[in-house]
Design a protein around this motif. Sequence first.
Motif, PDB file in Angstrom:
ATOM      1  N   LEU A 169      14.941  20.956   4.907  1.00  0.00           N
ATOM      2  CA  LEU A 169      15.218  20.623   3.521  1.00  0.00           C
ATOM      3  C   LEU A 169      15.943  21.755   2.801  1.00  0.00           C
ATOM      4  O   LEU A 169      16.599  21.540   1.787  1.00  0.00           O
ATOM      5  CB  LEU A 169      13.916  20.291   2.783  1.00  0.00           C
ATOM      6  CG  LEU A 169      13.267  18.961   3.202  1.00  0.00           C
ATOM      7  CD1 LEU A 169      11.853  18.855   2.661  1.00  0.00           C
ATOM      8  CD2 LEU A 169      14.107  17.777   2.722  1.00  0.00           C
ATOM      9  N   ASN A 170      15.824  22.969   3.329  1.00  0.00           N
ATOM     10  CA  ASN A 170      16.543  24.101   2.750  1.00  0.00           C
ATOM     11  C   ASN A 170      17.914  24.301   3.370  1.00  0.00           C
ATOM     12  O   ASN A 170      18.604  25.272   3.061  1.00  0.00           O
ATOM     13  CB  ASN A 170      15.726  25.387   2.911  1.00  0.00           C
ATOM     14  CG  ASN A 170      14.525  25.409   1.993  1.00  0.00           C
ATOM     15  OD1 ASN A 170      14.544  24.800   0.933  1.00  0.00           O
ATOM     16  ND2 ASN A 170      13.492  26.108   2.393  1.00  0.00           N
TER      17      ASN A 170
ATOM     18  N   ALA B 194       7.075  18.559  17.931  1.00  0.00           N
ATOM     19  CA  ALA B 194       8.119  19.576  17.796  1.00  0.00           C
ATOM     20  C   ALA B 194       8.502  19.821  16.344  1.00  0.00           C
ATOM     21  O   ALA B 194       8.881  20.935  15.978  1.00  0.00           O
ATOM     22  CB  ALA B 194       9.361  19.162  18.588  1.00  0.00           C
ATOM     23  N   VAL B 195       8.389  18.798  15.521  1.00  0.00           N
ATOM     24  CA  VAL B 195       8.848  18.928  14.139  1.00  0.00           C
ATOM     25  C   VAL B 195       8.235  17.835  13.281  1.00  0.00           C
ATOM     26  O   VAL B 195       8.013  16.713  13.740  1.00  0.00           O
ATOM     27  CB  VAL B 195      10.397  18.855  14.084  1.00  0.00           C
ATOM     28  CG1 VAL B 195      10.900  17.515  14.564  1.00  0.00           C
ATOM     29  CG2 VAL B 195      10.920  19.158  12.684  1.00  0.00           C
ATOM     30  N   SER B 196       7.969  18.174  12.030  1.00  0.00           N
ATOM     31  CA  SER B 196       7.550  17.181  11.040  1.00  0.00           C
ATOM     32  C   SER B 196       8.794  16.609  10.385  1.00  0.00           C
ATOM     33  O   SER B 196       9.585  17.343   9.784  1.00  0.00           O
ATOM     34  CB  SER B 196       6.651  17.835   9.972  1.00  0.00           C
ATOM     35  OG  SER B 196       6.477  16.968   8.873  1.00  0.00           O
ATOM     36  N   ARG B 197       8.976  15.309  10.520  1.00  0.00           N
ATOM     37  CA  ARG B 197      10.185  14.683   9.976  1.00  0.00           C
ATOM     38  C   ARG B 197      10.298  14.881   8.474  1.00  0.00           C
ATOM     39  O   ARG B 197      11.401  14.915   7.917  1.00  0.00           O
ATOM     40  CB  ARG B 197      10.214  13.193  10.330  1.00  0.00           C
ATOM     41  CG  ARG B 197      10.374  12.925  11.813  1.00  0.00           C
ATOM     42  CD  ARG B 197      10.289  11.432  12.127  1.00  0.00           C
ATOM     43  NE  ARG B 197      11.412  10.686  11.577  1.00  0.00           N
ATOM     44  CZ  ARG B 197      12.563  10.503  12.210  1.00  0.00           C
ATOM     45  NH1 ARG B 197      12.766  11.039  13.403  1.00  0.00           N
ATOM     46  NH2 ARG B 197      13.528   9.804  11.658  1.00  0.00           N
ATOM     47  N   ASP B 198       9.161  15.029   7.787  1.00  0.00           N
ATOM     48  CA  ASP B 198       9.186  15.215   6.336  1.00  0.00           C
ATOM     49  C   ASP B 198       9.773  16.554   5.925  1.00  0.00           C
ATOM     50  O   ASP B 198      10.059  16.772   4.752  1.00  0.00           O
ATOM     51  CB  ASP B 198       7.779  15.079   5.754  1.00  0.00           C
ATOM     52  CG  ASP B 198       7.339  13.624   5.643  1.00  0.00           C
ATOM     53  OD1 ASP B 198       8.203  12.745   5.799  1.00  0.00           O
ATOM     54  OD2 ASP B 198       6.155  13.377   5.393  1.00  0.00           O
TER      55      ASP B 198
ATOM     56  N   ASN C 157      17.681  15.486   7.187  1.00  0.00           N
ATOM     57  CA  ASN C 157      18.283  14.317   7.838  1.00  0.00           C
ATOM     58  C   ASN C 157      17.534  14.004   9.140  1.00  0.00           C
ATOM     59  O   ASN C 157      18.068  14.251  10.236  1.00  0.00           O
ATOM     60  CB  ASN C 157      19.766  14.565   8.109  1.00  0.00           C
ATOM     61  CG  ASN C 157      20.011  15.890   8.830  1.00  0.00           C
ATOM     62  OD1 ASN C 157      19.112  16.723   8.946  1.00  0.00           O
ATOM     63  ND2 ASN C 157      21.213  16.081   9.318  1.00  0.00           N
ATOM     64  N   PRO C 158      16.322  13.477   9.064  1.00  0.00           N
ATOM     65  CA  PRO C 158      15.503  13.280  10.262  1.00  0.00           C
ATOM     66  C   PRO C 158      16.144  12.400  11.334  1.00  0.00           C
ATOM     67  O   PRO C 158      15.892  12.592  12.524  1.00  0.00           O
ATOM     68  CB  PRO C 158      14.222  12.651   9.717  1.00  0.00           C
ATOM     69  CG  PRO C 158      14.558  12.140   8.356  1.00  0.00           C
ATOM     70  CD  PRO C 158      15.633  13.034   7.836  1.00  0.00           C
TER      71      PRO C 158
END
Length: 526
Positions: free
Chosen positions: A484-485, A505-509, A513-514
């Motif tokens: 987001l940054n 691996a990652v939080s889509r939130d 751009n998920p």
Amino acid sequence: MKVPVSHAAPGTKLDDMTSVSGRLLSALGVTKGDRVVALAPNCPQTLIAFLAAASLGAVWSSCSPDFGVRAISDRFAQIEPKVLVAVNGYVYNGRSFDTMTTVAELREQIPSLEATILVDYVGGDTPSDTPSDILGGTLDWDAQLAANTGAELAFEPVEFAHPLWVLYSSGTTGLPKGIVHGHGGITVEHLKALALQSDLGPSDRFFWFTTTGWMMWNLLISGLLTGSTIVLFDGSPGHPDLNVLWRLAEQHRVTYFGTSAPYSQSCLKAGIKPAERYDLTALRVLGSTGAPLSVEGFRWIADEVGKSVQICSVSGGTDVCAAFVAASPDRRVWLGELSCAALGAALAAFDEAGKPVIEEVGELVVTEPMPSMPLFFWDAPDGSRLREAYFDRYPGIWRRGGVRMGTAEFYRVAEGFEQVADSLVIDTSAAGNEDGQLLCFLVLTDGVKLEDVEPVLRKELRGALSPRHVPDRFVVVTEVPRTLNGKKCEVPVKRILSGVAPERAVSRDTLLNPDALTPFMELAGG
């Protein structure tokens, strides 16, 4: 939306609003040590709420309103806030976005909340598709301030190490760590960085493009410590076009203009000529962070923003809410380089044996305490997790976590081609795969095919860098996943390609751009 905010001299409106907000928070039961959180953009209401919370000795934390519910809850729930200040919506790229459903879900997911103060930020009625009871129990910001007028500004004395705010690690590979900074340390750090190293004072107008979810917001508002006027901007740096921030600089006679390296690179590629179009004669410094500023970026700033404008490329982190390496008014600027260590930062590069190295790749370490090193991670006030994160490799020496081999050199070369809009380099051999490869993912401009650019790109990487910098394979994608940054998601993509499930691996939130993860998931699966 842009709002210049004057420094908080006695009797100013900012001073009055802070005192009234402090009285409101007190009336809601906020006392020393309680947490106040904000889901709000870079606007005056957010600044006022922070100053009010700090005056009471409360602990502050904020998220940008474009964060997803899970990303916000992962951050706020762990610090158990008493009060939430939230906007009812925000505007980005000319579109309005409702946040009321997000606010409602947060109120359900954070049981510690005793009050929610709602700021009517976008104006108008709540969208018709929002449940009618969603506002139940919330307090209106304007009405509450009107009911608490006449308050005197007062301050709760706190210890030097009393927590001031909680920032968070990116959360791309797990639950975000709550990084706690103290009143004394961060105030000394920011005064040093802004008043001494940046030479800011009462005659300056200080701007940095940032959201409230990035540490640069905290640094920006600390401009008030120097008596400077700070300029707040809420919106997209590319709407209606890339000139929007340069128009802002002209309009408010900005003297210190802070932005990200990708923004400067975007302006370069778009052929933007700020000094030719706008009166930037007040500008004396351009700050750049968030990513390495390329040699071409340096040249563009000198040619198109101003040869007399000092280029301050800085590198730091959320962990210290400050810079390790920066610039100084009395130091030269070198193309593609950072000028000097930050004041009070005892920096070195260590090899595998813990010995200092020069002109070699090494681990960035800090050998002596800095003023703003974090007090602790929120869920481990005894300091155990902090020691594990920073001091496990070299006893008594702070080791900065992160990517061990820089990829900026790849991006400088690859994105120097007009045919390449964006790129991402991943070394899958470093992800535990003996048969791994060095992969370069390219976002190509319209009409360009991979076969048109790959041969010359390979040649340039080999010649400008070295044979080991030439990727084994180039892959075309439509987007590079970013947080987001705006930072490229190198670590999460590497984890996905090494076989880690995407949800681990990652939080889509936490992603801007998920859906950009899809081709990497397909590559990992096939």
